[in-house]
Design a protein around this motif. Structure first.
Motif, PDB file in Angstrom:
ATOM      1  N   ARG A   1      71.614  60.719  18.733  1.00 25.08           N
ATOM      2  CA  ARG A   1      70.186  60.458  18.942  1.00 25.08           C
ATOM      3  C   ARG A   1      69.936  59.942  20.362  1.00 25.08           C
ATOM      4  O   ARG A   1      68.940  60.297  21.001  1.00 25.08           O
TER       5      ARG A   1
ATOM      6  N   ALA B   1      53.520  54.095  18.228  1.00 28.53           N
ATOM      7  CA  ALA B   1      54.571  54.805  17.490  1.00 28.53           C
ATOM      8  C   ALA B   1      55.782  53.900  17.284  1.00 28.53           C
ATOM      9  O   ALA B   1      56.420  53.929  16.219  1.00 28.53           O
ATOM     10  N   LEU B   2      56.088  53.095  18.276  1.00 26.63           N
ATOM     11  CA  LEU B   2      57.216  52.166  18.170  1.00 26.63           C
ATOM     12  C   LEU B   2      56.967  51.135  17.070  1.00 26.63           C
ATOM     13  O   LEU B   2      57.872  50.823  16.282  1.00 26.63           O
TER      14      LEU B   2
ATOM     15  N   PRO C   1      65.980  49.477  12.710  1.00 26.31           N
ATOM     16  CA  PRO C   1      65.386  48.586  11.705  1.00 26.31           C
ATOM     17  C   PRO C   1      66.002  47.192  11.650  1.00 26.31           C
ATOM     18  O   PRO C   1      65.374  46.281  11.111  1.00 26.31           O
TER      19      PRO C   1
ATOM     20  N   SER D   1      62.933  59.911  19.319  1.00 27.79           N
ATOM     21  CA  SER D   1      62.885  58.518  18.862  1.00 27.79           C
ATOM     22  C   SER D   1      64.211  58.124  18.227  1.00 27.79           C
ATOM     23  O   SER D   1      64.992  58.974  17.812  1.00 27.79           O
TER      24      SER D   1
ATOM     25  N   VAL E   1      61.141  55.047  21.628  1.00 32.94           N
ATOM     26  CA  VAL E   1      60.188  56.135  21.433  1.00 32.94           C
ATOM     27  C   VAL E   1      59.868  56.781  22.777  1.00 32.94           C
ATOM     28  O   VAL E   1      59.603  56.070  23.757  1.00 32.94           O
TER      29      VAL E   1
ATOM     30  N   SER F   1      70.675  49.951  14.657  1.00 32.03           N
ATOM     31  CA  SER F   1      70.440  51.019  13.700  1.00 32.03           C
ATOM     32  C   SER F   1      71.292  50.808  12.452  1.00 32.03           C
ATOM     33  O   SER F   1      72.314  50.123  12.485  1.00 32.03           O
TER      34      SER F   1
ATOM     35  N   ASP G   1      55.029  51.502  14.464  1.00 29.61           N
ATOM     36  CA  ASP G   1      55.046  52.203  13.177  1.00 29.61           C
ATOM     37  C   ASP G   1      56.464  52.439  12.663  1.00 29.61           C
ATOM     38  O   ASP G   1      56.684  52.450  11.447  1.00 29.61           O
ATOM     39  N   GLN G   2      57.430  52.641  13.562  1.00 28.88           N
ATOM     40  CA  GLN G   2      58.796  52.933  13.113  1.00 28.88           C
ATOM     41  C   GLN G   2      59.685  51.694  13.060  1.00 28.88           C
ATOM     42  O   GLN G   2      60.899  51.799  12.938  1.00 28.88           O
ATOM     43  N   GLU G   3      59.086  50.501  13.130  1.00 27.46           N
ATOM     44  CA  GLU G   3      59.818  49.228  13.020  1.00 27.46           C
ATOM     45  C   GLU G   3      60.771  48.987  14.181  1.00 27.46           C
ATOM     46  O   GLU G   3      61.843  48.412  14.024  1.00 27.46           O
TER      47      GLU G   3
ATOM     48  N   VAL H   1      55.038  62.015  19.868  1.00 24.06           N
ATOM     49  CA  VAL H   1      56.438  61.589  19.924  1.00 24.06           C
ATOM     50  C   VAL H   1      57.327  62.810  20.069  1.00 24.06           C
ATOM     51  O   VAL H   1      57.261  63.751  19.269  1.00 24.06           O
TER      52      VAL H   1
ATOM     53  N   PRO I   1      64.823  54.906  15.521  1.00 24.80           N
ATOM     54  CA  PRO I   1      64.444  53.643  14.875  1.00 24.80           C
ATOM     55  C   PRO I   1      65.615  52.662  14.861  1.00 24.80           C
ATOM     56  O   PRO I   1      66.772  53.052  14.685  1.00 24.80           O
TER      57      PRO I   1
END
Length: 581
Positions: free
Chosen positions: A525, A486-487, A509, A505, A495, A515, A489-491, A502, A507
């Protein structure tokens, strides 16, 4: 020093002499004079971003009544990694400037460990979008040691041109202290490069003492932010080093070091945060919080301000700031009083940039395309997370509360028929893994983490100091595998997984470290992540679940850590097996 032309110099003199009006006059204020250690009632006149003089007879295009507020020099953070705020430099500035910070000495070694000097260049470009004066040290240890797998390798040759830039104060924290002590050739090349260009060299020397500390200081190391005891602090002061008094989100050393501050040594003390998350900044503050802690402990408020301004400016040779005096930059903070240190107004180069906690300029962000897409992980299976232990007696990384140092502990665990670890909910031990994420090498280090407290699921991060590979802790291989995938996949980012799904999370990027959201959004978050880690996964409430895990791979902080290559004993400075026969 910033460039000054003849016109600016002429305006400065004429305004000081009352031949022309000032741009700004702040009157009816109590000036905190860090040169004399006194406070006096006066007015401050500003022209072309510089202070031209004091006196009630100055007239300005703009007149501001301070209403008795305390005018102090803009605060300076002596050592910080902006990336550890999980926000971009522009967003970081928006959070700290309203709290009185006008300059930071930043070490961008986090992003440089991922993207090399392109990461450094991104940070420089982003800094230009802010009012905050960000001075970047050049990272000295990319990677921190030759025993790590980072995204880039930056050697002395790579540093030559950027080191020559007058805007670069020097070489960032030299974490590879064994490299200096043992005369590693590349370490000495970097030291000589900085010294021969008359640049500052920052230190990082936890538990280094005696002859080794003598050698470290003799090599030209000027500062250290890793002091955790009064003895360590005094050892460094005696060797002519500056001590950076740290209070961040993970490390809270300032409170332990305050008893060592005296009227004789405070001029060698600097305030720094090192790593500070948005929630900490928004709820507690930045260097202004250090001032509150110092004065609450009985330190004279003018001394406190001096440690957060003039001392830092002098250490890093920023001669145009750090105090309120003619010719200095008009970086001015109006505090309500010298106990709470709440900033009413903040001026940078004579422009009002914050008022009553609000950042006034618009926030324009730098494109992140050059530092995006940093998850280059070789495909792997659940079987790659299995251990084949030859003994029930194993080494475990023992978490120590309120810090990033750990203990090397020997414990007993349960194994299955293949020798893999079996999680026991009645024991405070979980499996920890570090996966290489930069060059698709497939390297995976496996070990054990004690006192983290996780009871269910798994947590995976792409923030793992300082090489920033993927770090994951969990109760089973299946949960860890789900979190890591999952980590990816979200760049990158953070997570949390429970039953393979999940549940929280964030992300990140920008290089898998920062962030593109606002500080408030990141804080919200993160709070959700923390609450979920505690309430759903059972992480110990005495542990900061994200930042604590981030530091478990920093193999230059004692005693036991883990990297993509396995468990690392920092005291012996070599890798050790998980088994403790």
């Amino acid at each position: 020093m910033e460039y000054m032309n003849k016109q600016t110099l002429s305006h400065l003199i004429d305004s000081a002499m009352h031949r022309i009006s000032a741009d700004l006059v702040i009157f009816n204020c109590n000036i905190v004079d860090v040169y004399t250690g006194t406070i006096r009632k006066d007015s401050i006149a500003v022209k072309d971003g510089l202070i031209v003089g004091f006196g009630d007879d100055y007239q300005g295009e703009e007149m501001i009544d301070a209403e008795g507020a305390y005018a102090a020099p803009g605060l300076i953070d002596a050592h910080i990694h902006i990336e550890s705020s999980y926000t971009s430099p522009e967003e970081f500035a928006r959070m700290v400037v309203p709290r009185g910070t006008t300059t930071v000495i930043a070490d961008p070694h986090e992003i440089v460990n991922v993207y090399g000097l392109e990461g450094f260049n991104y940070m420089v470009r982003a800094a230009k979008q802010t009012t905050l004066s960000i001075h970047y040290m050049l990272p000295s240890c990319v990677p921190a040691t030759r025993l790590e797998d980072s995204g880039a390798v930056v050697d002395a040759f790579d540093l030559q041109w950027p080191m020559a830039d007058y805007r670069v104060p020097g070489l960032g924290e030299f974490m590879n202290y064994p490299g200096i002590i043992n005369k590693d050739e590349e370490a000495l090349n970097k030291i000589l490069l900085a010294q021969n260009m008359s640049k500052i060299i920052d230190g990082h020397a936890p538990f280094v003492r005696g002859a080794e500390l003598n050698a470290y200081a003799a090599a030209g190391i000027k500062t250290d932010h890793e002091c955790t005891t009064v003895k360590e602090m005094n050892d460094r002061l005696e060797r002519g080093m500056y001590v950076q008094l740290r209070d961040g989100s993970a490390c809270h050393d300032l409170k332990n070091l305050i008893p060592a501050i005296t009227p004789y040594n405070y001029r060698r003390c600097l305030l720094c945060s090192d790593d500070r998350q948005p929630r900490t900044i928004l709820e507690q503050g930045h260097i202004d919080n250090h001032l509150r802690m110092l004065t609450a402990a009985g330190i004279d408020p003018v001394m406190s301000v001096c440690m957060g301004s003039l001392n830092v400016a002098e250490c890093y040779r920023l001669d145009n700031r750090g105090a309120l005096a003619p010719g200095k930059r008009a970086d001015i903070v109006l505090f309500n009083n010298l106990q709470e240190f709440r900033a009413r107004m903040v001026f940078i180069k004579g422009k009002k940039v914050a008022e009553d906690g609000r950042y006034l300029p618009p926030v324009e962000k730098t494109p992140i395309s050059s530092v995006r897409g940093s998850m280059n992980v070789k495909p792997f299976t659940i079987d790659n997370l299995k251990m084949h232990l030859l003994s029930d007696r194993v080494r475990a990384i023992g978490i120590i509360k309120d810090g990033i140092m750990t203990r090397s502990e020997v414990i007993t665990v349960k194994r299955d028929e293949e020798g893999d670890f079996i999680f026991d909910p009645y024991e405070p031990v979980a499996k920890i893994a570090v996966l290489e994420r930069h060059h698709s090498t497939g390297k995976i280090g496996l070990g054990f983490l004690k006192n983290y407290g996780i009871q269910k699921g798994a947590i995976a991060l792409s923030v793992a100091h300082d090489s920033h590979n993927i770090i994951c802790v969990g109760v089973s291989n299946e949960e860890m595998y789900a979190a890591i995938q999952a980590l990816i996949d979200q760049e990158g980012g953070f997570v949390l997984v429970e039953n393979g799904q999940v549940i929280a999370s964030l992300p990140l990027p920008i290089a898998g470290l920062m962030s593109d959201l606002t500080g408030e959004e990141v804080s919200q978050r993160l709070k959700h992540l923390h609450d979920t880690a505690y309430e759903r996964l059972g992480v110990s409430r005495e542990t900061e679940p994200v930042m604590t895990l981030c530091f478990m791979s920093l193999i230059v902080i004692p005693e036991l850590k883990i990297s993509t290559r396995g468990l690392f004993d920092v005291s012996q400075f070599n890798f050790v097996s998980p088994e403790a026969f």
